[in-house]
Design a protein around this motif. Structure first.
Motif: not given
Length: 252
Positions: A197-216, A218-227
């Motif tokens: 599953v972890q490898q599949w997630i990475e493969d899907t990210k790679n297939a849709t970059r850079p848009h995958f990272d850009e759209v996410h 907001a999620l990583f900002r919330v992650k940083e705040r919670l940390q």
């Protein structure tokens, strides 16, 4: 008229629709509907989606909600979308549809409810429910095992044995990405046993970059705040413990 996409980037299905549009060069206008501000409950948005959920789209006079229906519509209605996203082949299409149907009552039910009842509820002004979180974790763990043993069965890197991603891959990976906001120990405990599953997630990210990272972002900002909040909480707890110990020693 330009396609309008009503979305909140903290919403897993919203992210899937936005990424799909960007990856496939679909010209659209993104209109934010903030769930934290309860904007989905406004009379204006209710005219677009009476169910009061994101995402939703307006294409000319056509209105549509439910992310899977939206992804299917976009894949079929807009020229230039690669066939692998929602193939013309009836058998391949049916398999993708089976994953999408399974998603709602399994993976989504587990992941969304677990994250809500462990992390997000306080941010939305809702109470946390430990029993609901425990039940959701069982569904989530079972769903990840099913993806590993069944939906990723075969030689392909993506769901149902495909060598290229479909709308099902994008939808399910965006769902699992919500686990990023969890404490690292919880996330490792849940995802750690599922290497495929972890490898599949990475493969899907790679297939849709850079848009995958850009759209996410907001999620990583919330992650940083919670940390940061966790670190402050741990520091405060440590200081209180130290103060208590010092007080006890002074009284001995």
């Amino acid at each position: 008229m330009k396609l309008k996409v009503y979305a909140d980037r903290m919403s897993q299905p919203s992210r899937a629709v936005l990424i799909f549009c960007k990856v496939n060069g679909i010209n659209f206008e993104e209109i934010e509907v903030s769930l934290a501000k309860r904007q989905q409950l406004s009379p204006e948005f209710k005219e677009i989606n009476p169910m009061k959920r994101v995402p939703a789209i307006v294409d000319g006079r056509f209105k549509l909600f439910e992310s899977h229906a939206i992804l299917i519509y976009l894949a079929c209605a807009f020229p230039g979308v690669a066939d692998h996203w929602y193939p013309n082949d009836l058998f391949k299409r049916a398999k993708i549809q089976s994953v999408l149907d399974w998603h709602h009552s399994n993976l989504r039910s587990g992941a969304a409810k677990f994250v809500l009842n462990t992390i997000l509820a306080p941010l939305l002004g809702l109470p946390m429910n430990a029993q609901a979180a425990a039940e959701a974790e069982k569904i989530l763990s079972s769903s990840l095992s099913k993806i590993e043993s069944f939906w990723l069965k075969g030689s392909g890197r993506f769901l149902v044995g495909s060598n290229q991603p479909s709308i099902a891959d994008l939808s399910l990976v965006c769902e699992i990405m919500q686990l990023e906001v969890l404490d690292e120990k919880d996330r490792t405990r849940l995802l750690g046993p599922h290497k495929k599953v972890q490898q599949w997630i990475e493969d899907t990210k790679n297939a849709t970059r850079p848009h995958f990272d850009e759209v996410h972002k907001a999620l990583f900002r919330v992650k940083e705040r919670l940390q940061k909040q966790r670190l402050v909480g741990e520091s405060t707890s440590s200081e209180n413990s130290s103060t208590t110990t010092t007080t006890l020693h002074s009284k001995m």
